[in-house]
Design a protein around this motif. Structure first.
Motif, short mmCIF file in Angstrom:
data_model
loop_
_atom_site.label_atom_id
_atom_site.label_comp_id
_atom_site.label_asym_id
_atom_site.label_seq_id
_atom_site.Cartn_x
_atom_site.Cartn_y
_atom_site.Cartn_z
N PRO A 169 61.17 114.03 -19.58
CA PRO A 169 61.87 115.03 -18.78
C PRO A 169 60.87 115.94 -18.04
O PRO A 169 59.86 116.36 -18.59
N ALA A 170 61.19 116.24 -16.78
CA ALA A 170 60.35 117.11 -15.96
C ALA A 170 61.25 117.89 -15.01
O ALA A 170 62.33 117.43 -14.63
N TYR A 171 60.79 119.09 -14.65
CA TYR A 171 61.53 119.90 -13.68
C TYR A 171 60.89 119.77 -12.30
O TYR A 171 59.67 119.73 -12.16
N GLU A 172 61.75 119.70 -11.29
CA GLU A 172 61.31 119.84 -9.91
C GLU A 172 61.94 121.10 -9.34
O GLU A 172 63.16 121.27 -9.39
N PHE A 173 61.10 122.00 -8.84
CA PHE A 173 61.57 123.25 -8.25
C PHE A 173 61.41 123.19 -6.73
O PHE A 173 60.37 122.75 -6.23
N THR A 174 62.44 123.63 -6.02
CA THR A 174 62.40 123.66 -4.56
C THR A 174 62.26 125.10 -4.09
O THR A 174 62.97 125.99 -4.58
N ASP A 175 61.33 125.35 -3.15
CA ASP A 175 61.13 126.71 -2.68
C ASP A 175 61.91 126.95 -1.39
O ASP A 175 62.58 126.06 -0.86
N ALA A 176 61.85 128.17 -0.88
CA ALA A 176 62.65 128.57 0.27
C ALA A 176 62.28 127.81 1.54
O ALA A 176 63.06 127.76 2.49
N ASP A 177 61.09 127.22 1.58
CA ASP A 177 60.68 126.44 2.74
C ASP A 177 60.82 124.95 2.49
O ASP A 177 60.25 124.13 3.21
N SER A 178 61.58 124.58 1.45
CA SER A 178 61.82 123.18 1.08
C SER A 178 60.59 122.46 0.56
O SER A 178 60.56 121.23 0.52
N GLY A 179 59.55 123.19 0.18
CA GLY A 179 58.47 122.59 -0.56
C GLY A 179 58.93 122.37 -2.00
O GLY A 179 59.85 123.05 -2.48
N ARG A 208 65.74 121.21 -10.61
CA ARG A 208 66.37 119.93 -10.94
C ARG A 208 65.64 119.32 -12.12
O ARG A 208 64.41 119.22 -12.13
N LEU A 209 66.40 118.90 -13.14
CA LEU A 209 65.81 118.22 -14.29
C LEU A 209 65.85 116.72 -14.04
O LEU A 209 66.91 116.16 -13.75
N GLY A 210 64.70 116.07 -14.12
CA GLY A 210 64.62 114.64 -13.90
C GLY A 210 63.64 113.99 -14.85
O GLY A 210 63.44 114.46 -15.97
N LEU A 211 63.02 112.91 -14.40
CA LEU A 211 62.07 112.15 -15.21
C LEU A 211 60.79 111.93 -14.45
O LEU A 211 60.80 111.75 -13.22
N ALA A 212 59.67 111.94 -15.15
CA ALA A 212 58.36 111.68 -14.54
C ALA A 212 57.49 110.93 -15.54
O ALA A 212 57.62 111.13 -16.75
N SER A 213 56.63 110.08 -15.04
CA SER A 213 55.74 109.35 -15.94
C SER A 213 54.53 110.20 -16.29
O SER A 213 54.06 111.01 -15.48
N GLN A 214 54.06 110.04 -17.51
CA GLN A 214 52.91 110.78 -18.01
C GLN A 214 51.99 109.82 -18.73
O GLN A 214 52.38 109.16 -19.69
N TRP A 215 50.73 109.72 -18.27
CA TRP A 215 49.76 108.83 -18.88
C TRP A 215 49.18 109.45 -20.14
O TRP A 215 48.73 110.61 -20.12
#
Length: 447
Positions: A420-430, A403-410
């Motif tokens: 822009p940041a990616y969130e990846f979901t694994d097979a165990d929902s981590g 999923r492409l979303g947004l994240a803050s970066q200091w």
């Protein structure tokens, strides 16, 4: 609360809803969206059997990670997710969960080096050193989220693109007038002390009455507390008394304010801070044994929660504590973004430091910190035999969606970008996150 624990744990544990443009294996996204919205599809697509996946992986989740797991699913005010009630409320409902690129994002509301909860500090118990020791042992024994992971995936998109970025305009809100307006809304009397010890200050400086501080950081984070409203000491939640009065710890109240009251209080604070409550998503939770009603708010941009949240603790006597960010969010234009596949490859690239943002299901099912008990050893471990293999556990992580979303970066100068940041979901929902900005817009230099 501290600078790193304002992220909402519910968002991290529910981050299994990929965006519409995710290119996972056929039918995966539709099925997940259908489950999330509780509107089953007429013909559900075939997806991986998560039960068998969990069973296949379960032997690798050692029992001593129970404390570490509980640390990752305990909320910012000491309540457990499993016991919480309530949900998001407002027009921004169902915004995509926040993504974090910051170290420690998976630790929830309790600082990993401390362990325990607010009730531990009042009533005693494990907390502190014992929990820290247990977590340290878990970290050494299990590598999940701590660097020794083998990632695999298939079917991710190879198309690069661009996405909007934003920043927090801290200087525009850094003035005595805005700080005074917020203080007045919180019921603090007194004048604004300008730029004392790197912050705007209003109210008591010695802990004898309510106080407000606004840090001169990249988001202008504020902290409010009223020590005269102490919900963990008997009598102080109904009738405030002096902070040096001897009181006994009390049982959790049975007349906590309602969810609507907590969210209304949060809306009022956001409005007093000069921000638009309509641009936020709200939630309120309370757990069994909680001494306060809690509310959270997250700014929403482009349908995405931003990981710089607001929080509040409400009692029958009023607001005990609150925190948030006074800086508004302004656009920075378009940034080049790498493909899902290249973002996935960054999970194994030490330059990008993949962040664990939600533990897998197997760890979430472990006993929470309120019922865990550290058992002291009765003797040291046995002496390893000659030729003993070095224990070097490596976790296998099968990525199933992106999923492409947004994240803050200091930034190095203290300013904060929302990129822009990616969130990846694994097979165990981590879930795991990495920055999605292409390398030409990344400055690798060390100041």
């Amino acid at each position: 609360m501290n600078h790193d624990n304002e992220l909402d744990p519910v968002a991290r544990l529910s981050a299994a809803d990929p965006s519409a443009d995710v290119e996972a294996r056929a039918g995966f996204a539709d099925d997940v969206v259908a489950r999330t919205l509780e509107e089953p599809l007429a013909e559900p697509a075939a997806v991986a059997d998560l039960s068998s996946e969990r069973a296949r992986r379960r032997p690798r989740w050692f029992p001593y990670v129970a404390v570490a797991a509980s640390l990752a699913i305990v909320g910012s005010a000491g309540f457990g997710i499993g016991a919480s009630t309530g949900g998001g409320m407002n027009l921004a409902d169902r915004a995509a969960p926040a993504i974090s690129l910051q170290t420690g994002a998976g630790t929830g509301g309790i600082a990993p080096e401390m362990g325990g909860s607010r009730d531990d500090a009042v009533h005693g118990g494990l907390g502190g050193a014992a929990n820290a020791q247990s977590k340290m042992g878990a970290d050494m024994m299990y590598p999940y989220g701590f660097g020794r992971n083998s990632f695999s995936s298939e079917g991710l998109s190879t198309a690069a693109g661009s996405a909007s970025a934003y920043t927090f305009d801290a200087r525009a809100a850094s003035n005595a007038e805005e700080v005074a307006a917020l203080a007045a809304a919180l019921g603090i009397e007194g004048t604004v002390v300008e730029l004392k010890d790197g912050a705007w200050m209003v109210g008591s400086q010695d802990g004898t009455a309510s106080s407000l501080s606004v840090s001169l950081d990249g988001v202008l984070r504020f902290y409010f507390t009223d020590p005269l409203i102490n919900p963990w000491a008997c009598g102080m939640s109904e009738q405030p008394v002096a902070p040096d009065t001897l009181v006994e710890p009390c049982d959790p109240p049975t007349d906590l304010p309602g969810e609507d009251a907590a969210i209304d209080a949060m809306r009022s604070i956001i409005d007093a801070a000069g921000r638009d409550p309509g641009a936020f998503e709200f939630a309120s939770e309370t757990g069994e044994g909680s001494h306060t009603r809690n509310a959270q708010a997250w700014p929403v941009v482009d349908g995405q929660r931003i990981d710089q949240g607001w929080s509040l603790e409400l009692t029958v006597a009023g607001v005990h504590s609150a925190s948030g960010v006074l800086a508004g969010i302004v656009p920075l234009g378009e940034y080049p973004v790498v493909s899902e596949q290249e973002g996935f490859e960054r999970l194994s690239d030490p330059r990008f430091g993949a962040q664990m943002t939600s533990l897998p299901i197997a760890l979430r099912e472990q006993t929470d910190i309120g019922t865990s008990e550290w058992v002291p050893p009765t003797e040291p471990p046995s002496t390893p035999a000659a030729g003993t293999s070095l224990s070097w556990p490596v976790n296998t992580v099968d990525i199933v969606s992106a999923r492409l979303g947004l994240a803050s970066q200091w930034q190095a100068d203290g300013s904060v970008l929302v990129v822009p940041a990616y969130e990846f979901t694994d097979a165990d929902s981590g879930t795991w996150s990495v920055v999605a900005v292409a390398e030409p817009k990344l400055d690798f230099a060390i100041d």
